[in-house]
Enzyme design. Structure first.
Site, PDB file in Angstrom:
ATOM      1  N   GLU A  74      -5.212  -3.205  -8.899  1.00 42.06           N
ATOM      2  CA  GLU A  74      -6.002  -2.265  -9.760  1.00 42.06           C
ATOM      3  C   GLU A  74      -5.630  -1.748 -10.711  1.00 42.06           C
ATOM      4  O   GLU A  74      -5.783  -1.240 -11.445  1.00 42.06           O
ATOM      5  CB  GLU A  74      -6.499  -1.219  -8.417  1.00 42.06           C
ATOM      6  CG  GLU A  74      -7.387  -1.658  -7.400  1.00 42.06           C
ATOM      7  CD  GLU A  74      -6.010  -1.836  -5.766  1.00 42.06           C
ATOM      8  OE1 GLU A  74      -5.112  -2.813  -6.203  1.00 42.06           O
ATOM      9  OE2 GLU A  74      -6.945  -2.382  -4.625  1.00 42.06           O
ATOM     10  N   CYS A 114      -3.685   3.682  -5.716  1.00 40.88           N
ATOM     11  CA  CYS A 114      -4.804   2.937  -6.444  1.00 40.88           C
ATOM     12  C   CYS A 114      -5.752   3.789  -6.159  1.00 40.88           C
ATOM     13  O   CYS A 114      -6.107   4.080  -6.461  1.00 40.88           O
ATOM     14  CB  CYS A 114      -4.456   1.382  -6.216  1.00 40.88           C
ATOM     15  SG  CYS A 114      -3.551   0.270  -6.672  1.00 40.88           S
TER      16      CYS A 114
HETATM   17  N1  THU Z   1      -1.170  -5.120  -3.137  1.00 42.40           N
HETATM   18  C1  THU Z   1      -2.341  -4.574  -4.342  1.00 42.40           C
HETATM   19  O1  THU Z   1      -2.937  -5.487  -5.559  1.00 42.40           O
HETATM   20  N2  THU Z   1      -3.470  -3.628  -4.413  1.00 42.40           N
HETATM   21  C2  THU Z   1      -3.851  -2.616  -3.160  1.00 42.40           C
HETATM   22  O2  THU Z   1      -4.201  -2.019  -3.100  1.00 42.40           O
HETATM   23  C3  THU Z   1      -2.629  -3.220  -2.340  1.00 42.40           C
HETATM   24  C4  THU Z   1      -2.153  -3.977  -2.210  1.00 42.40           C
HETATM   25  C5  THU Z   1      -0.943  -6.116  -4.100  1.00 42.40           C
HETATM   26  C6  THU Z   1       0.572  -5.597  -3.642  1.00 42.40           C
HETATM   27  C7  THU Z   1       1.230  -6.984  -3.185  1.00 42.40           C
HETATM   28  O3  THU Z   1       1.184  -7.624  -4.111  1.00 42.40           O
HETATM   29  C8  THU Z   1       0.470  -7.128  -1.878  1.00 42.40           C
HETATM   30  O4  THU Z   1      -0.853  -7.026  -3.192  1.00 42.40           O
HETATM   31  C9  THU Z   1       1.298  -6.946  -0.701  1.00 42.40           C
HETATM   32  O5  THU Z   1       1.108  -5.864  -1.002  1.00 42.40           O
END
Ligand code: THU
Length: 162
Positions: A74, A114
């Site tokens: 995000e 986020c």
């Molecule tokens: N992650 C996201 O990209 N967005 C979120 O809202 C939650 C978590 C990613 C971060 C990390 O690379 C992976 O998911 C595991 O936490």
């Protein structure tokens, strides 16, 4: 003593019930998962943003050997939107995932950081942002604003002495 009750409203859709433009955005988010750099968690997150000018931008999570340096999908997509289309409000964000086992069918919601970033974008342009959330398959959650999942959010107006 008084009590305040805060409730959230989330609409639950099946894929077939989505409008064509929402299906397209969700497909873009799914495709964005392939641009994830996630050698540590193997958890690919894709985000696609439709702006009010009709253009779309994407983001995928970018991990780092120094784990706290990871950037969420995000955050990447929001930065992309801000850089490529300054002064343009966001209409809708679609967020989805791909996992090695392809087994998660519950929608994944943005993490707390986020949520705060999305809230800043809502406040910046004074408009609500719709969110479309899906796991790898299954039910799709649609929220009409990040406020549904960020009650009592902190914003610029809190910095002004009242
Ligand atoms: N992650 C996201 O990209 N967005 C979120 O809202 C939650 C978590 C990613 C971060 C990390 O690379 C992976 O998911 C595991 O936490």
């Amino acid at each position: 003593m008084k009590q305040i009750e805060i409730t959230s409203k989330i609409d639950v859709y099946s894929y077939d019930e989505l409008s064509e433009i929402d299906k397209k955005l969700l497909k873009e988010a799914r495709k964005a998962c392939d641009l994830s750099h996630s050698p540590y968690s193997h958890f690919k997150v894709g985000c696609a943003i439709r702006l009010q000018n009709g253009q779309s931008v994407i983001g995928a999570n970018q991990e780092n050997a120094s784990y706290p340096v990871c950037i969420c999908a995000e955050g990447v997509a929001l930065s992309n939107a801000s850089m490529q289309y300054p002064n343009t409000a966001i209409d809708t964000m679609a967020i989805t995932i791909k996992t090695p086992t392809n087994s998660s069918n519950s929608p994944v919601a943005p993490c707390g950081v986020c949520r705060q970033s999305i809230s800043e974008y809502e406040n910046r342009y004074n408009n609500n942002i719709r969110l479309i959330l899906q796991g790898e398959t299954g039910d799709i959650y649609i929220l009409n604003s990040i406020k549904e999942i960020l009650p009592l959010g902190f914003g610029a107006s809190d910095l002004i002495a009242k």
